[in-house]
Design an enzyme around this catalytic site. Structure first.
Site: not given
Ligand SMILES: [Zn+2]
Length: 132
Positions: A70, A74, A76, A120
């Site tokens: 995440c 720590q 999630r 992206c």
């Molecule tokens: Zn990407």
């Protein structure tokens, strides 16, 4: 016997990433859309993670190593990695997955060490590594 979930560092991930049988699972929530991501990573937001575990298993078919992260890895990241490991236990099918790992220091640590970040907007990220 519970499956173990262990940690790997950013530099370990950077070298592992070249292998085709690894999947990186980003479990951040909205941050992914404005902070960039690790190229080629899949997005399974932590808030809906439990509902989508079976989709994830389908999507990572043929991979044997999953790396969860995440922002900081720590809360999630480790929580989702353990949920995933527990789920495999419950369905008594390891889906061919041998390693469940957590990226130490998460995406923020990755970016702070100057490792490549993809910005992206493709879903899923195609992870074209030419620019990385
Ligand atoms: Zn990407």
């Amino acid at each position: 016997m519970a499956r173990s979930v262990s940690y790997l560092t950013g530099s370990q991930l950077l070298s592992l990433k070249r292998r085709p049988n690894i999947a990186i699972i980003d479990v951040r929530d909205d941050e992914r859309s404005y902070d960039g991501h690790i190229s080629g990573s899949l997005h399974y937001a932590s808030d809906t993670f439990s509902d989508k575990i079976s989709n994830l298993i389908q999507e990572v078919k043929g991979k044997d190593t999953l790396v969860f992260h995440c922002a900081l890895s720590q809360v999630r990241g480790p929580t989702c990695a353990r949920k995933f490991a527990n789920h495999l236990e419950e369905i008594k099918d390891d889906a061919g997955i041998k390693n469940i790992l957590i990226l130490e220091r998460g995406f923020n640590g990755w970016e702070a060490s100057g490792r490549p970040v993809c910005r992206c907007t493709d879903v899923p990220c195609k992870g074209a590594s030419a620019s990385n």
